[in-house]
Design a protein around this motif. Structure first.
Motif, mmCIF file in Angstrom:
data_model
loop_
_atom_site.group_PDB
_atom_site.id
_atom_site.type_symbol
_atom_site.label_atom_id
_atom_site.label_comp_id
_atom_site.label_asym_id
_atom_site.label_seq_id
_atom_site.Cartn_x
_atom_site.Cartn_y
_atom_site.Cartn_z
ATOM 1 N N GLU B 712 0.825 -1.201 0.000
ATOM 2 C CA GLU B 712 0.000 0.000 0.000
ATOM 3 C C GLU B 712 0.861 1.253 0.000
ATOM 4 O O GLU B 712 0.423 2.312 -0.437
ATOM 5 C CB GLU B 712 -0.902 0.036 1.244
ATOM 6 C CG GLU B 712 -2.057 -0.940 1.204
ATOM 7 C CD GLU B 712 -1.668 -2.303 1.740
ATOM 8 O OE1 GLU B 712 -0.487 -2.471 2.122
ATOM 9 O OE2 GLU B 712 -2.529 -3.207 1.762
ATOM 10 N N SER B 717 -0.588 -2.027 -4.229
ATOM 11 C CA SER B 717 -1.658 -2.905 -3.749
ATOM 12 C C SER B 717 -2.841 -2.767 -4.703
ATOM 13 O O SER B 717 -3.044 -1.721 -5.308
ATOM 14 C CB SER B 717 -2.071 -2.519 -2.336
ATOM 15 O OG SER B 717 -2.599 -1.225 -2.335
ATOM 16 N N PRO B 721 -5.299 2.026 -0.584
ATOM 17 C CA PRO B 721 -5.507 1.701 0.837
ATOM 18 C C PRO B 721 -6.640 2.521 1.421
ATOM 19 O O PRO B 721 -6.895 3.651 0.999
ATOM 20 C CB PRO B 721 -4.165 2.053 1.477
ATOM 21 C CG PRO B 721 -3.496 2.964 0.524
ATOM 22 C CD PRO B 721 -3.987 2.607 -0.832
ATOM 23 N N MET B 742 -0.551 -2.092 7.419
ATOM 24 C CA MET B 742 0.608 -1.856 6.571
ATOM 25 C C MET B 742 1.868 -2.117 7.379
ATOM 26 O O MET B 742 2.159 -1.397 8.338
ATOM 27 C CB MET B 742 0.566 -0.425 6.063
ATOM 28 C CG MET B 742 -0.624 -0.208 5.145
ATOM 29 S SD MET B 742 -0.736 1.459 4.583
ATOM 30 C CE MET B 742 -2.005 2.094 5.649
ATOM 31 N N TRP B 812 -5.467 5.313 10.010
ATOM 32 C CA TRP B 812 -4.672 4.370 9.227
ATOM 33 C C TRP B 812 -4.077 3.326 10.148
ATOM 34 O O TRP B 812 -3.712 3.629 11.274
ATOM 35 C CB TRP B 812 -3.560 5.096 8.474
ATOM 36 C CG TRP B 812 -4.102 6.033 7.445
ATOM 37 C CD1 TRP B 812 -4.320 7.367 7.600
ATOM 38 C CD2 TRP B 812 -4.520 5.699 6.141
ATOM 39 N NE1 TRP B 812 -4.850 7.880 6.457
ATOM 40 C CE2 TRP B 812 -4.984 6.887 5.544
ATOM 41 C CE3 TRP B 812 -4.565 4.521 5.406
ATOM 42 C CZ2 TRP B 812 -5.474 6.917 4.242
ATOM 43 C CZ3 TRP B 812 -5.044 4.561 4.117
ATOM 44 C CH2 TRP B 812 -5.504 5.741 3.543
#
Lengths: 345, 1175
Positions: B712, B717, B721, B742, B812
């Motif tokens: 990502e 990816s 993401p 990640m 995240w």
């Protein structure tokens, strides 16, 4: 799929079907345990008269389920899955792990004595988990285990297990039970639902591998304390054993630590500076000698293009080489040609 | 003294090659004279090469790339030339044809003779239609069409000179027969207004009629054929019938083409055919926009000129052939090269304009050999190359000329003995390249649009790059001559299929139509001009492609025009995606430039003021995201097509959108997330890294480095993401709950205080991570951190197994692991211990741990940096990787069989290994290139990819070689010379074969674009027939279901209360990176059924998975305790025949299937045993 549910013998095993909630039948093979006469010393000796050896255990079977399966025959003392003995990594997060960890602490040392020591430790691990640490003073710190949620461990399909009953009679009853049954035996369902399968299993696995931070800290701190204690204990033991100050760093008058490989002096135990492996040292010394040797003889070289014949010879060789290469290429292309590669389209 | 020398020498010699002693001893008696000759002396003669051989070898090495290249050329050439044995049969037929044609009676008709023209049909002659070109002769014409027996019949073209080259797609060989029309049929003014072509058409129709009549006894079928769909170039094709006559040559795959030609003594004066002259003076009342009265008609004149040139061409080729020994080979090579790239004829789409342009290749070679005619001060002179060049050198020189010459500005004239008929100034037309051969006075490039020439230049460049490259990766010979490069999808960045039938061009004068010969030719010519202007530097090359014209029955007069053409764009990444096209400034008084700009862009053109203060005419393209930005070139083409040609959007098909959709998350999911996108993820990572580094004193050791290893964070990816769903808006559902973690590596400063023990190191890491979690949570409000102890089955406790899972305040999720380099030393000590005290189990564990360590802490960060760099270097790299990953995942191969890193290395191979000319600029083309690569790759040879670039001279290498690796792919990079890092255990032979079969199928599927029927999503539908069993998963509990290629929106639309068990309510905590299907499949694959079955599944939300049984267990075997599979005794009656005391067991398939279902309780809906493979 044969519909007949006959209980037969096969190579001395009683084969009998068990059934989960659907129609498919899983075959189990059991026989009374026979102590092996062979030299497999590391195998644990099972009590011969009250142990059943089972083959083709379902991969997701638990000790409890097998106990329930033979409940009518008697009490099962313990069930040992043989697959676990082969791979120790199967029980990962249990408290027992730290025990075996501690025993392997010395595994990095390469000297023979250490390795032997480790072997002894390993041996004792398989027997029981309490390693007698007689040499050390003081209380050996206990490792606080990480919180464990019981869950089903999955093993290789078709693995084997030893089932130890409390008494010999239940063992015979179990074998008889199997022989009498002409319908598949229902595989017991664990009502307690302690060890779920499938999605619930993975959820609990996920959760249990993420323990709270406090538990992690306690576990890590205690494990390190244990490690330090063991280290100190080993040092002390070494020191006692030898008249030399084995295990102590060798410090010269200027305060520098002398690093020496092996021998009685100053072997750095556990921590400190790593010393180049013996192999490396050997190579190094060999290399140094070789260098010396190489430097000496210079007379081996001969002038290559001194005589006319040498020049001719060289020319001839290059030409021959040229031709050889040419022929080689030709052969390669011929080969490609025969594989019809040159049909452009 | 001399004697002594020889003696000594002989002795030395004997010493030197003792094996050949007896040979060399011969020298002594022979005496002095011999040694001067050296190797030519008697005994050696059979071994040393002779002079002739030597010169062949030397020639091959010095005149060609290498000797093997020369040998390969020699092997290739006979395959593309006609076989000698064909000629006799053919000759006898040609004689009888000659006799027949010479005996034909004359026929004169008035043009008025035709009755049927009024009702719009074409003129006919019996059943034969007369291919009158435009403008169709009017009834009041005062001239007549006539037929008389030919004045002369000769074989011309490449056949007579024996320089024919096989054409693609098994098209027949063609023997050109020039039938000279008697001069008496023509008048001086026949060059005007197409009258010559009308007479020619009639002449041809008469021959067609007579030849096809049974009375002719020729036993042939006659067809018309018009190259470039130009009726003026109509010829007659005679194809032998399968028949009984002796002169049947049908099995030769040869046809005869009859070309009516003009005799040199005809009244039409060639001087009238100068390209600058106007020979069309039709005054049509409705031609309002014809502008100046007499526009030149260069193409018309050139075609008329062609009718007189065949014999002259034959002579000039013959002269060249005699002068230059290598000419014939070079011409063959050049034409093979051109054919392989679609500059010729074939059933697959070919580049527009090159059909029937065989004389072009002649002219190019002629130019290279003879040099250029000097004229004026217009350009520098090109000197002739000598005659001693090899075929390869000539070929390369020709490519070099094609590549370097500026066709748009400089006309070229081949040097000829008696000069050229017309002065060069007359050739200077607009939008046309000029190359005039020595014999023909016409421009061989007439009718070839400049865009096609640029495409040719581009291909020449690509080929020169291949020939000049030193990398051994691609075999230049195969690449240049043997590979078919006509594949649309891997050749062009953008492909559009345009339906021309609805076109109504805004500005297309009747004059253009007449000059080009037909409406569709004029349309394509004008299309090419407009697109070239509009796309400008955005494209390196632009090609208009169409399948070449096929012979049509003689009842059909005019050729069918191209209804569908393909536009292929090769983009220049530097300019292709810019948002603004700048025009002339407003201040400047160049009104004609402004007008031209406005004319080109129509409604899109607007006057804008830019940041630097300039006010210019400009066109701005509005895009929403980077996906759409890649569509700008296609948008421009669409705009131009609509603006100037009235071709509506629905008549233009492109495939880019369909590919984009594969990489996009459903809008429902996207709306749930707080943030999404690669950039946002990277920014969040940077923020986290800097805040960790800023912790400083609060940690026992300072943090040196945090390196990401997540796809990502390197743009590769499959999906952009996403962050944690917004909890306030709606509670996350199980099926949309997956949030990827990640992974990052954390490196502390070095310290001597780490314990010197593997297990203790892991505990120390735990302590460090715990500390970090506490400190971080305190330092950044809103951050959550949790420690996860993840030990996949089969991994020892000495390996790294602790990670810190962090959720940043903006949502995240990262997972952090500690890299401690002492681990490697300790593990190596176990592995390389000289004593044998370590048990094999320990060694095995150390191996596993070491491999994990190298992969995670050494190889992965290196790989990450290299891939991230590639993303920035090549526009299409990231997208290509994502598409390929999606493709492999959809076909159940990603992750379990092909790791993501392996895909990245593979994809890099189509970017870094090839020349600059062949680097894909869109992800679609990149995808097609990777598929082609996988189709052709022989994995036994491995593949080396210069992933890290040449600039980075020094880098650490690591060894990944392991004995007994099950993986068969070897992907070598600079850092990994063994090429096993990412392909250690997988794909194994089974999976690798599957990948190849898949690539073959996909490649074949992609060819469907040529019929315009490509359905992109069809490529991502996995067939399930060849699995032994298929298990269906419950989509509502699969956290990654939203990533499924055919994600079912109803799963999250209805069924809102979907919960699995009582404990699993929708308010359950969000589990980062929790994918039960992945865990389940891992359990099945590694510990449980490793020896029983191989599993295949789609990691991206697949709702089914399949497996195949190990073939070794599907037949009865003797019962053993360690059978390693679930067995059931073979029923007794079956066993009787064997009569052994061994007891046989069968594989208990249904029990294992029910095991699989049982272990996936809650996840699995059901299973079915497929009858895919035969037992």
């Amino acid at each position: 799929m044969p519909t007949k549910s006959s209980v037969g013998t096969i190579s001395g095993f009683f084969a009998f079907p068990v059934q989960y909630d659907n129609d498919t039948r899983h075959m189990l093979y059991i026989r009374a345990h026979v102590g092996s006469s062979s030299k497999s010393t590391k195998k644990v000796d099972w009590p011969e008269d009250r142990t059943i050896f089972m083959v083709n255990v379902p991969p997701d079977a638990t000790e409890r389920e097998i106990t329930l399966l033979f409940k009518s025959c008697g009490t099962v003392e313990r069930v040992v899955f043989d697959a676990d003995g082969l791979s120790e990594g199967a029980d990962t997060d249990s408290g027992a792990e730290s025990e075996s960890d501690a025993d392997e602490a010395g595994s990095n040392e390469t000297s023979l004595t250490q390795a032997l020591g480790r072997k002894r430790h390993r041996f004792s691990t398989t027997g029981s988990t309490t390693a007698p640490n007689t040499g050390s003073q003081g209380q050996r710190p206990k490792v606080t285990p990480l919180p464990v949620v019981p869950f089903r461990s999955l093993r290789r399909t078709g693995h084997t297990a030893h089932i130890v009953f409390l008494d010999a009679s239940s063992c015979t009853r179990a074998l008889a039970l199997v022989c009498q049954h002409d319908k598949p035996i229902q595989w017991p369902i664990d009502e307690d639902d302690e060890c779920p399968r499938g999605l619930a299993h993975y959820v609990s696995l996920y959760e249990s591998s993420r323990p709270p931070l406090d538990a992690v800290r306690e576990h890590a701190d205690s494990a390190i304390a244990r490690f330090d204690f063991d280290l100190a204990a080993r040092k002390a033991a070494l020191r006692r054993e030898s008249k030399y100050k084995k295990g102590e760093a060798l410090v010269d008058e200027d305060g520098f630590t002398l690093v020496v490989r092996g021998g009685a002096y100053g072997q750095a135990v556990g921590g400190g500076v790593g010393v180049a492996s013996r192999k490396f040292m050997d190579e190094y010394t060999k290399g140094a000698q070789g260098k010396k040797k190489r430097r000496k003889p210079k007379e081996g070289k001969e002038k290559a293009a001194f005589y006319a014949f040498q020049i001719h010879e060289k020319k001839r060789n290059t030409l021959l080489e040229l031709k050889r290469k040419w022929e080689q290429d030709k052969a390669a292309v011929e080969k490609l040609k025969s594989s019809r590669k040159f049909k452009a389209y | 003294m001399k004697e002594l020398m020889i003696m000594k020498k002989a002795n030395l010699m004997n010493l030197a090659n003792a094996g050949e002693e007896e040979v060399w001893s011969g020298i002594l008696p022979n005496g002095v004279g011999h040694h001067a000759q050296g190797h030519t002396s008697g005994g050696k003669a059979d071994k040393t090469p002779t002079g002739a051989e030597l010169s062949t070898i030397k020639m091959a090495q010095e005149l060609f790339v290498s000797s093997s290249f020369k040998l390969q050329i020699d092997a290739l050439l006979p395959n593309v030339r006609p076989k000698c044995l064909r000629k006799q049969l053919l000759d006898s037929f040609l004689f009888s044809l000659h006799a027949y044609l010479s005996s034909l009676p004359p026929l004169i008709l008035s043009i008025r003779w035709q009755p049927s023209r009024r009702d719009g049909k074409s003129a006919t002659l019996g059943i034969v239609s007369i291919p009158y070109p435009l403008p169709v002769p009017t009834e009041d014409a005062n001239w007549k069409v006539a037929f008389e027996k030919p004045a002369n019949i000769t074989v011309v073209g490449s056949w007579i000179n024996n320089v024919s080259v096989k054409s693609k797609d098994d098209q027949p060989w063609v023997v050109d027969l020039a039938v000279e029309m008697p001069s008496g049929l023509f008048q001086e003014k026949d060059y005007m207004n197409g009258r010559f072509f009308h007479k020619r058409a009639f002449y041809l129709a008469v021959i067609a009629k007579l030849v096809s009549e049974p009375a002719s006894k020729l036993n042939v079928d006659a067809f018309y054929e018009s190259k470039r769909c130009d009726p003026r170039l109509t010829t007659l094709i005679l194809q032998p019938k399968h028949g009984k006559t002796t002169a049947d040559f049908s099995h030769l795959n040869t046809v005869i083409r009859i070309i009516p030609t003009l005799s040199t003594s005809s009244p039409i004066r060639l001087a009238r055919l100068s390209p600058a002259r106007s020979n069309f003076r039709v005054h049509l009342p409705d031609a309002v926009d014809s502008g100046p009265k007499h526009l030149p008609t260069p193409l018309y004149n050139a075609i008329l000129m062609l009718a007189s040139s065949p014999q002259r061409d034959v002579l000039s080729v013959n002269a060249l052939k005699n002068d230059i020994p290598a000419y014939r080979d070079a011409l063959s090579l050049l034409r093979v090269w051109a054919n392989q790239r679609g500059y010729g004829e074939g059933r697959r789409p070919c580049i527009y304009g090159f059909e029937g342009a065989a004389s072009l290749w002649n002219a190019v070679l002629e130019l290279v050999i003879r040099g250029e005619e000097p004229y004026g001060k217009m350009n520098t002179r090109r000197y002739p190359l000598g005659g001693g060049l090899s075929s390869y050198q000539l070929f390369k020189a020709a490519l070099d000329f094609i590549f370097h010459h500026d066709f748009s500005n400089k006309p070229v004239f081949v040097k000829s003995k008696d000069g050229h008929l017309f002065p060069p100034e007359e050739y200077l037309g607009e939008n046309e390249a000029v190359l005039v051969g020595s014999s023909s006075c016409s421009n061989v490039l007439a009718g070839i649009p400049l865009t096609s020439i640029y495409m040719l230049q581009h291909d020449a460049w690509a080929t020169l790059e291949v020939l000049d490259s030193n990398t051994s990766k691609i075999d230049p010979f195969t690449e240049v001559f043997l590979t078919d490069h006509r594949d649309l999808v891997s050749r062009f960045d953008v492909i559009l299929s345009v339906d021309l039938s609805s076109a109504s061009p805004r500005r297309l004068s009747i004059h253009d139509v007449y000059d080009n010969g037909s409406f569709s030719s004029a349309l394509i010519a004008s299309l090419s001009t407009y697109l070239r202007k509009a796309l400008g530097p955005r494209v390196k090359a632009l090609a208009i492609l169409h399948p070449s014209s096929q012979p049509r029955p003689i009842s059909q007069g005019l050729p069918a025009s191209h209804s569908t053409v393909f536009l292929g764009l090769i983009l220049d990444p530097e300019y292709a995606f810019r948002l603004v096209d700048h025009g002339p400034g407003a201040a400047e008084a160049q009104s004609h430039m402004t007008e031209a700009f406005r004319e080109l862009w129509g409604s899109k053109a607007e006057l804008r003021r830019f940041q630097d203060g300039s006010i210019t005419e400009s066109v701005v393209w509005h895009v929403l995201d980077s996906d759409e930005r890649a569509h700008i070139p296609a948008m421009i083409v669409r705009h131009i097509l609509e603006e100037h040609f009235g071709i509506r959007e629905d008549a233009v098909t492109s495939w880019q959108f369909k590919f984009d959709a594969l990489l996009r998350l459903p809008p429902f999911i996207a709306s749930q997330c707080r943030a999404a996108g690669f950039r946002a993820a990277l920014a969040s990572f940077q923020k986290l890294a800097s805040s960790i580094k800023a912790l400083g004193q609060e940690l026992p050791l300072a943090v040196i480095n945090i390196s990401p290893i997540a796809p990502e964070l390197r743009y590769t990816s499959v999906f952009a993401p996403i962050s944690v769903p917004v909890r306030t808006v709606s509670t996350p559902r199980p099926y949309s709950r997956y949030v990827p973690l990640m992974p990052l590596n954390l490196e502390f400063e070095k310290s001597a205080r780490w314990p010197d023990d593997l297990v203790a190191i892991q505990k120390m890491k735990l302590a460090f991570l715990e500390r970090l979690a506490q400190v971080l949570a305190k330092a950044i409000p809103g951050l959550h951190a949790r420690i996860a102890i993840t030990l996949p089955p089969g991994v020892p406790t000495t390996a790294d197994h602790a990670q810190l899972e962090i959720t940043t305040p903006d949502g995240w999720a990262f997972s952090l692991r500690v890299w401690h380099d002492r681990e490697a030393t300790l593990l190596d000590r176990v592995l390389h211990a000289s004593n044998v005290s370590c048990s094999s189990h320990d060694l095995e564990n150390a191996h596993i741990a070491r491999r994990l360590y190298t992969r995670r802490f050494i190889a992965a960060p290196l790989h990450h940096r290299a891939v991230a760099a590639l993303y920035h270097r090549f526009v299409a790299f990231g997208g290509t990787v994502r598409l390929v990953k999606r493709w492999l995942a959809a076909h159940w191969l990603l992750r379990l069989h092909v790791s993501e890193e392996a895909v990245e290395v593979l994809c890099a191979a189509v970017f870094v290994g090839v020349g600059l000319a062949q680097v894909p600029t869109t992800r679609e083309r990149g995808f097609a290139c990777v598929v082609r690569l996988l189709r052709d790759w022989n994995w036994l040879e491995g593949m080396s990819v210069m992933l890290y670039g040449i600039s980075e001279q020094r880098h650490d290498t690591y060894s990944s070689a392991v004995s007994g690796a099950k993986g068969v792919w070897m992907l070598k990079t600079e850092a990994d010379p063994d090429g096993r890092m990412w392909t250690m255990d997988s794909p194994d032979v089974v999976a690798a074969l599957r990948v190849r079969a898949l690539a073959q199928a996909t490649h074949a599927y992609l060819q469907g674009i040529e019929s315009g029927l490509l359905d992109v999503s069809g490529m991502f539908v996995h067939p399930e027939d060849d699995y032994d069993f298929v298990v269906k998963l419950q989509p509502t509990v699969h956290p990654r279901h939203f990533q499924n290629i055919t994600a079912d929106p109803s799963v999250w639309a209805k069924n809102r209360r979907a919960s699995i068990t009582g404990s699993e309510s929708s308010s359950a905590p969000l589990r980062l990176g929790f994918d039960p299907v992945e865990m389940y499949l891992d359990d099945l694959t590694v510990p449980c059924l490793r020896d029983t079955a191989k599993f295949f599944y789609d990691p991206l939300g697949g709702d089914r998975f399949g497996g195949i049984w190990d073939p070794s267990i599907t037949r009865p075997v003797p019962f053993r305790v360690m059978n390693r599979f679930s067995s059931i005794p073979v029923p007794k009656e079956h066993e009787k025949g064997k009569g052994k005391d061994r007891n046989f067991v069968n594989f208990n398939e249904s029990a294992v299937l029910s095991e699989i279902v049982r272990m996936g309780e809650g996840l699995v809906i059901g299973s079915k045993a497929g009858g895919g493979r035969k037992k």
